[in-house]
Design an enzyme around this catalytic site. Structure first.
Site, mmCIF file in Angstrom:
data_model
loop_
_atom_site.group_PDB
_atom_site.id
_atom_site.type_symbol
_atom_site.label_atom_id
_atom_site.label_comp_id
_atom_site.label_asym_id
_atom_site.label_seq_id
_atom_site.Cartn_x
_atom_site.Cartn_y
_atom_site.Cartn_z
ATOM 1 N N ARG A 107 -2.953 16.521 -16.679
ATOM 2 C CA ARG A 107 -2.647 15.408 -16.240
ATOM 3 C C ARG A 107 -1.059 14.882 -16.336
ATOM 4 N NH1 ARG A 107 -4.522 9.214 -17.169
ATOM 5 N NH2 ARG A 107 -5.130 8.823 -15.179
ATOM 6 N N CYS A 111 16.969 -16.332 -38.650
ATOM 7 C CA CYS A 111 15.922 -15.437 -39.210
ATOM 8 C C CYS A 111 15.233 -15.954 -40.305
ATOM 9 C CB CYS A 111 16.488 -14.144 -39.533
ATOM 10 S SG CYS A 111 15.026 -12.847 -40.131
ATOM 11 N N CYS A 126 15.467 -13.559 -43.548
ATOM 12 C CA CYS A 126 16.850 -13.423 -44.111
ATOM 13 C C CYS A 126 17.036 -14.095 -45.490
ATOM 14 C CB CYS A 126 18.168 -13.863 -43.029
ATOM 15 S SG CYS A 126 18.590 -12.376 -42.066
ATOM 16 N N ASP A 168 3.024 -17.449 -44.621
ATOM 17 C CA ASP A 168 2.696 -18.713 -44.176
ATOM 18 C C ASP A 168 1.685 -18.948 -43.193
ATOM 19 O OD1 ASP A 168 5.133 -19.608 -46.120
ATOM 20 O OD2 ASP A 168 6.343 -18.519 -44.430
ATOM 21 N N HIS A 203 19.552 -7.473 -41.856
ATOM 22 C CA HIS A 203 18.841 -7.776 -40.784
ATOM 23 C C HIS A 203 18.984 -6.864 -39.794
ATOM 24 C CE1 HIS A 203 16.956 -10.790 -38.101
ATOM 25 N NE2 HIS A 203 17.688 -10.307 -37.143
ATOM 26 N N ASN A 258 4.488 -3.010 -38.697
ATOM 27 C CA ASN A 258 4.686 -3.034 -37.243
ATOM 28 C C ASN A 258 6.049 -3.319 -36.769
ATOM 29 O OD1 ASN A 258 2.021 -3.420 -36.548
ATOM 30 N ND2 ASN A 258 1.874 -5.876 -36.579
ATOM 31 N N SER A 303 6.972 -9.842 -34.577
ATOM 32 C CA SER A 303 7.339 -10.926 -34.006
ATOM 33 C C SER A 303 8.984 -11.312 -34.880
ATOM 34 C CB SER A 303 6.698 -12.290 -34.268
ATOM 35 O OG SER A 303 6.162 -12.060 -35.647
ATOM 36 N N HIS A 358 13.839 -8.385 -38.358
ATOM 37 C CA HIS A 358 14.242 -8.124 -39.611
ATOM 38 C C HIS A 358 13.265 -6.854 -40.436
ATOM 39 C CE1 HIS A 358 16.376 -9.576 -43.306
ATOM 40 N NE2 HIS A 358 15.394 -8.829 -43.885
ATOM 41 N N HIS A 362 10.609 -5.401 -42.250
ATOM 42 C CA HIS A 362 9.556 -5.976 -43.383
ATOM 43 C C HIS A 362 8.572 -5.078 -42.755
ATOM 44 C CE1 HIS A 362 8.739 -8.182 -39.561
ATOM 45 N NE2 HIS A 362 7.362 -8.726 -40.333
ATOM 46 N N GLN A 387 4.003 -5.492 -43.953
ATOM 47 C CA GLN A 387 2.815 -6.570 -44.582
ATOM 48 C C GLN A 387 1.637 -5.849 -45.563
ATOM 49 O OE1 GLN A 387 1.398 -9.490 -41.697
ATOM 50 N NE2 GLN A 387 2.551 -8.331 -40.059
ATOM 51 N N GLU A 398 -13.706 6.297 -42.353
ATOM 52 C CA GLU A 398 -12.881 7.414 -43.289
ATOM 53 C C GLU A 398 -13.681 7.814 -44.519
ATOM 54 O OE1 GLU A 398 -8.681 6.728 -43.539
ATOM 55 O OE2 GLU A 398 -8.372 6.998 -41.668
ATOM 56 N N HIS A 409 -3.167 8.738 -47.451
ATOM 57 C CA HIS A 409 -2.379 9.024 -46.200
ATOM 58 C C HIS A 409 -1.880 7.972 -45.558
ATOM 59 C CE1 HIS A 409 -6.794 8.281 -45.046
ATOM 60 N NE2 HIS A 409 -6.191 8.087 -43.887
ATOM 61 N N TYR A 428 -10.653 3.032 -19.465
ATOM 62 C CA TYR A 428 -11.501 3.942 -19.968
ATOM 63 C C TYR A 428 -11.518 4.119 -21.291
ATOM 64 C CZ TYR A 428 -14.188 8.312 -20.250
ATOM 65 O OH TYR A 428 -15.213 9.155 -20.591
HETATM 66 O O1 LIG Z 1 -5.172 5.694 -13.820
HETATM 67 P P1 LIG Z 1 -4.077 4.878 -14.015
HETATM 68 O O2 LIG Z 1 -4.482 3.535 -13.543
HETATM 69 O O3 LIG Z 1 -2.944 5.465 -13.489
HETATM 70 O O4 LIG Z 1 -3.837 4.762 -15.685
HETATM 71 C C1 LIG Z 1 -4.539 3.446 -16.396
HETATM 72 O O5 LIG Z 1 -5.609 3.729 -16.721
HETATM 73 C C2 LIG Z 1 -6.160 5.048 -17.358
HETATM 74 C C3 LIG Z 1 -7.615 4.827 -17.396
HETATM 75 O O6 LIG Z 1 -8.092 3.806 -18.061
HETATM 76 C C4 LIG Z 1 -5.362 4.883 -18.706
HETATM 77 O O7 LIG Z 1 -5.778 6.321 -19.448
HETATM 78 C C5 LIG Z 1 -3.698 5.062 -18.521
HETATM 79 O O8 LIG Z 1 -3.025 4.796 -19.709
HETATM 80 C C6 LIG Z 1 -3.817 3.652 -17.568
HETATM 81 O O9 LIG Z 1 -2.041 3.559 -17.410
HETATM 82 O O1 LIG Z 2 1.691 -10.846 -38.586
HETATM 83 P P1 LIG Z 2 2.672 -10.882 -37.390
HETATM 84 O O2 LIG Z 2 3.777 -9.694 -37.576
HETATM 85 O O3 LIG Z 2 3.105 -12.190 -36.796
HETATM 86 O O4 LIG Z 2 1.593 -10.373 -36.143
HETATM 87 C C1 LIG Z 2 1.291 -9.112 -35.663
HETATM 88 O O5 LIG Z 2 0.636 -8.264 -36.796
HETATM 89 C C2 LIG Z 2 -0.782 -8.629 -37.065
HETATM 90 C C3 LIG Z 2 -1.359 -7.870 -37.907
HETATM 91 O O6 LIG Z 2 -1.259 -6.551 -37.599
HETATM 92 C C4 LIG Z 2 -1.499 -8.725 -35.679
HETATM 93 O O7 LIG Z 2 -2.673 -9.541 -35.722
HETATM 94 C C5 LIG Z 2 -0.650 -9.746 -34.591
HETATM 95 O O8 LIG Z 2 -1.413 -9.611 -33.478
HETATM 96 C C6 LIG Z 2 0.728 -9.385 -34.390
HETATM 97 O O9 LIG Z 2 1.340 -9.923 -33.489
#
Ligand SMILES: O=P(O)(O)O[C@H]1O[C@H](CO)[C@@H](O)[C@H](O)[C@H]1O
Ligand SMILES: O=P(O)(O)O[C@H]1O[C@H](CO)[C@@H](O)[C@H](O)[C@H]1O
Lengths: 346, 346
Positions: free
Chosen positions: A23, A47, A50, A73, A111, A151, A159, A162, A164, A166, A180, A294, A314
């Site tokens: 594909r 920020c 910071c 917070d 930052h 993240n 969001s 900077h 960081h 969690q 697991e 891991h 899917y």
């Molecule tokens: O088949 P499409 O619409 O091009 O592609 C979309 O749907 C698929 C099936 O849910 C996903 O695997 C793709 O990541 C998504 O972009």
């Molecule tokens: O905590 P943050 O960075 O503001 O928020 C981010 O991480 C969280 C934890 O993985 C998620 O639940 C949020 O959807 C995401 O926006």
């Protein structure tokens, strides 16, 4: 081989991924993401991470110089005791209390940088901080899981740019950890050896999914990777949590993380978005000889800096799927240089 | 009640969702999505799904007037036989062949409309087409799962705004179906009644998670919903696949789908993105008295048309989480009008 659709078994979850190598010719006419801007000041007065700046709810950050930790917070987990809301009316509406703590770990006052741009010893300082937080959180008898994660990037819902991470520590093992644990326990019961050590030996013998390694750690694209450039970082000897790392092993992990995240950035010449995190053994009475510490890296990019993989349709209703094979992804990452693209000479 | 963090059990998967009602005050400073443009022509000469236009690989669409079905030009599943790539070297690298078919079902030649903007009888025609496709695909002895789904909106990775859905039919039950089968079987073995019928009775008694209903169907926000405005559509009497629907029940489903998707659009005054799909009983030798046909709607929007919920970090590595409660989400959807916002008088 592997030119047609097939499914692969994720050893850690017992679930499958659909692989559709045929594909990859599919043209993409869907959403194209904005290229993230990559010029941030070393200090941003707006920020809330910071040094010296005000956060939500009247708190102010200290003038920190290395790492800095605080309790979120807007924590998603309520403290113990406060949340005695067990509520299982019957077999059909089943709820439990889920208490814990959410912490934020800033990597540095800078930052404008991200993980691959720090020195190995700065990354080592982050690892030390994660370890100390794991130690204190894991010692709480009300805590069974300590999940350290990052993240990175707007695409991953981060969001604040900077640098960081969690730590969410909570009462029950979360779903992915339960899966697991069960799989690692079953393998250990049968073979008397940790699943991930046997898996690593197999992969080092094959070689085609290895991305890079050093004395103590290996980064590879797992046979069952669902994200296009997903990687799994494994220790060469079985350690269970961050608390088991000696200084040399921790420093080696800092080295591997720098090189791996550098390659991610180099892949498309962009600060690579991802969610990454450590799966540590449960913090309970058990010894957990089956468990191997891991790290998972789950990056969303598919083709270049602006086209991501959507896990939708899917994938949400059936099972995750991928187009390029794990072997192709590993080869692409393996061939990249260890020097960060921002330092390449023009 | 439910003012603090807790976890809820998903009856269909056996997995948990973390609910953090105390977190709804969190300000959002992250990614803001572009508001999708919503002015499309009724016919687009550049669209590969419009009637009479050319598709990839030299195919041309007929001048269809109602629904139109074709096999995906870039199918993720290879046809049977072609993909005899079973490949389980040992317990650690486990792969199987996974063959099947991917079809595309266009709802109508009208490029500019989406599900809620069609009439009930036009939606009924789509349901008839899905049913006929299910019949022919399900009759193939090489097919065990027929998954009818729609990805809608750029945010959901939908690469073409022309109203269409997909059907992926394949050899093995995909992971989510395996989980649902196991849970429904276990409940049926214990109680002699289908899990989803007992669950529905409970929800109708409570009322606070019901969004809307008609003679034959109910739409509700499940107790364990992970997406902010996720819904589950259930039949009032136990049917197992689309093939079990009589004309009246199918028409009632068309009515319910129109009203539900209208409310989604009305929620933020935007064509609401989602992935939705039918979980039909497996197509095998079994009778499946435990299985109840149902539809999941998984929409990503959280707050308004431009802020989506990111399932990242803790969610990828631990378990899914939500802030607003399912009860709050259901109340918001319940109170919306059945008339589509594009038809509201100024
Ligand atoms: O088949 P499409 O619409 O091009 O592609 C979309 O749907 C698929 C099936 O849910 C996903 O695997 C793709 O990541 C998504 O972009
Ligand atoms: O905590 P943050 O960075 O503001 O928020 C981010 O991480 C969280 C934890 O993985 C998620 O639940 C949020 O959807 C995401 O926006």
């Amino acid at each position: 081989m592997f030119s047609r659709s097939h499914r692969r078994l994720n050893l850690l979850t017992g679930e499958h991924v659909l692989v559709s190598p045929q594909r990859t010719q599919r043209p993409w006419q869907g959403k194209v993401e904005a290229r993230p801007s990559d010029t941030r000041p070393a200090y941003d007065p707006a920020c809330y991470l910071c040094a010296g700046n005000a956060r939500a709810g009247g708190h102010r950050n200290p003038d920190y110089v290395s790492t800095f930790v605080f309790t979120n917070d807007f924590a998603a987990l309520s403290p113990h005791g406060a949340s005695a809301e067990a509520h299982s009316e019957n077999e059909l509406l089943v709820a439990d209390s889920e208490s814990g703590t959410c912490r934020v770990v800033c990597f540095s006052p800078r930052h404008d940088l991200s993980l691959p741009e720090f020195s190995v010893s700065e990354i080592d300082a982050v690892l030390r901080t994660w370890t100390e937080e794991t130690r204190s959180l894991g010692a709480d008898p009300g805590i069974r899981s300590v999940l350290v994660f990052e993240n990175k990037g707007e695409l991953m819902g981060c969001s604040n740019p900077h640098p960081h991470s969690q730590i969410w520590a909570n009462e029950h093992l979360p779903t992915e950890m339960v899966k697991e644990l069960g799989r690692q326990e079953a393998y250990f019961a049968k073979h008397g050896r940790p699943l991930l050590m046997d898996y690593l030996a197999q992969e080092r013998e094959k070689g085609d999914r290895i991305v890079l390694e050093n004395d103590a750690w290996v980064a590879l694209v797992p046979f069952w990777a669902m994200w296009p450039y997903e990687t799994l970082v494994l220790p060469k000897r079985p350690v269970r949590t961050l608390l088991d790392l000696d200084d040399a092993m921790r420093l080696a992990l800092a080295d591997l993380l720098k090189r791996l995240t550098t390659r991610y950035d180099n892949l498309f010449g962009v600060s690579f978005p991802y969610s990454m995190g450590f799966h540590q053994a449960p913090f309970d009475d058990g010894d957990h000889p089956e468990w191997v510490l891991h790290l998972h890296f789950y990056p969303p990019l598919l083709r270049g800096a602006t086209v991501k993989k959507f896990m939708v349709g899917y994938e949400m209703l059936g099972m995750p799927g991928r187009d390029i094979t794990p072997e192709t992804a590993a080869a692409a990452l393996r061939e990249l240089p260890d020097l960060h693209y921002k330092q390449w000479q023009p």
